[in-house]
Design a protein around this motif. Structure first.
Motif, mmCIF file in Angstrom:
data_model
loop_
_atom_site.group_PDB
_atom_site.id
_atom_site.type_symbol
_atom_site.label_atom_id
_atom_site.label_comp_id
_atom_site.label_asym_id
_atom_site.label_seq_id
_atom_site.Cartn_x
_atom_site.Cartn_y
_atom_site.Cartn_z
ATOM 1 N N GLN A 95 -6.887 -8.828 -1.081
ATOM 2 C CA GLN A 95 -6.708 -7.674 -1.962
ATOM 3 C C GLN A 95 -7.759 -7.696 -3.073
ATOM 4 N N ARG A 96 -8.001 -8.888 -3.608
ATOM 5 C CA ARG A 96 -9.008 -9.036 -4.666
ATOM 6 C C ARG A 96 -10.392 -8.701 -4.141
ATOM 7 N N GLN A 97 -10.708 -9.222 -2.949
ATOM 8 C CA GLN A 97 -12.040 -8.988 -2.374
ATOM 9 C C GLN A 97 -12.262 -7.512 -2.076
ATOM 10 N N ASN A 99 -10.742 -5.122 -3.599
ATOM 11 C CA ASN A 99 -10.505 -4.381 -4.842
ATOM 12 C C ASN A 99 -9.538 -3.216 -4.606
ATOM 13 N N HIS A 100 -8.456 -3.519 -3.918
ATOM 14 C CA HIS A 100 -7.473 -2.491 -3.599
ATOM 15 C C HIS A 100 -6.297 -2.598 -4.560
ATOM 16 N N LYS A 101 -5.762 -1.447 -4.939
ATOM 17 C CA LYS A 101 -4.731 -1.449 -5.976
ATOM 18 C C LYS A 101 -3.440 -2.119 -5.520
#
Ligand SMILES: [Zn+2]
Length: 307
Positions: A95-97, A99-101
């Motif tokens: 999710q961090r990679q 950049n998804h909410k």
């Protein structure tokens, strides 16, 4: 495939969609309504249209991406990162990679990919000779209420039993004393809910070809093991474990270490999916550059098991 090659081949959403389409074209589309295999490509709709009944199949329908709203590129990045790295990725890290909410759709995407890895490997049966043993993996039961957890005293932690089967055969002429006397082949790991012989036999009958030589320790569950295979049980202790069951124990400890490292607390409902990924990568350790493409093919041909 390293990250530079990946971005050269899949720089944007369109390149990923086109790649996915080219693999679907190669694998073939079957109409859900009339089973016809001939389709027109409706470019403006990104859909296939059945030549016979005009029923439309979207590019994602019937594949691992069915009903997902995430971009194709997310799926490709996830498949790349899962196959190109030796370890694994937690959904949080992915999710961090990306950049998804929201966490949930990323978590679901990754489990669908792992589920497809398992479905693909289920198509193969182990053969020749295998080592078989059970391992106990630390998991948590997230369905328990707080009251139930307090009552148990040990919180929600539990041990989930996994049946592990790995091909191995004598390594003739092995001169390296630090290496086991056996060569290793393909691996399967299946969550089981008890150690009854019926449960074990069901896994053997679906996962192992008839007449395969199966080696176990002399644990009582293995006494009534399936009639379809040739079973030998040994009394296993420290002195002979490296000769009799070297690889099954190695696989169990490597899987445990990796899972603990990356995922920390594993929900017992999803343990098999994490093991699917571990086995899928292990079984393709010599594929190198082709692993990603093979995974896309698997994703085109398989939907996920219901989560
Ligand atoms: Zn049709």
């Amino acid at each position: 495939m390293n990250i530079l090659d990946f971005y050269k081949e899949y720089p944007d959403e369109l390149s990923c969609k086109l790649k996915f389409k080219s693999i679907r074209d190669k694998e073939g589309i079957v109409c859900k309504k009339c089973n016809c295999k001939k389709h027109y490509w409706k470019k403006d709709k990104w859909s296939y249209e059945c030549k016979q009944c005009k029923y439309r199949t979207s590019l994602r329908s019937g594949t691992v991406m069915q009903s997902s709203k995430l971009p194709f590129q997310y799926w490709f990045i996830a498949m790349h990162l899962l196959t190109a790295t030796k370890k694994s990725f937690s959904a949080k890290e992915m999710q961090r990679q990306l950049n998804h909410k929201r966490y949930e759709p990323i978590w679901l995407m990754m489990h669908k990919i792992r589920s497809v890895m398992g479905l693909r490997d289920n198509e193969y049966q182990l053969t020749d000779s295998i080592e078989l043993d059970e391992g106990f993996f630390e998991t948590v039961n997230k369905k328990l209420s707080k009251d139930e957890i307090n009552k148990r005293g040990r919180g929600s932690q539990k041990q989930t039993t996994v049946l592990v089967m790995i091909q191995s055969k004598e390594n003739k002429g092995n001169k390296n004393k630090n290496r086991p006397d056996k060569k290793v082949g393909y691996l399967k790991m299946k969550v089981i809910h008890n150690l009854k012989s019926e449960t074990i036999n069901q896994k053997i009958e679906t996962g192992v070809e008839p007449d395969t030589d199966v080696v176990t320790d002399n644990y009582s569950s293995y006494k009534k093991i399936s009639q379809t295979i040739n079973h030998t049980a040994y009394k296993v202790d420290k002195t002979n474990v490296n000769k009799v069951l070297p690889w099954v124990h190695k696989a169990i400890s490597n899987a445990k270490r990796l899972l603990l490292d990356v995922h920390h607390r594993i929900d017992d409902d999803f343990l098999e999916n994490y093991l699917n990924e571990f086995c899928y990568k292990f079984n393709r350790r010599y594929f190198q550059d082709k692993t990603m493409e093979r995974l896309i093919v698997a994703g085109v041909n398989h939907r996920w098991n219901e989560l």
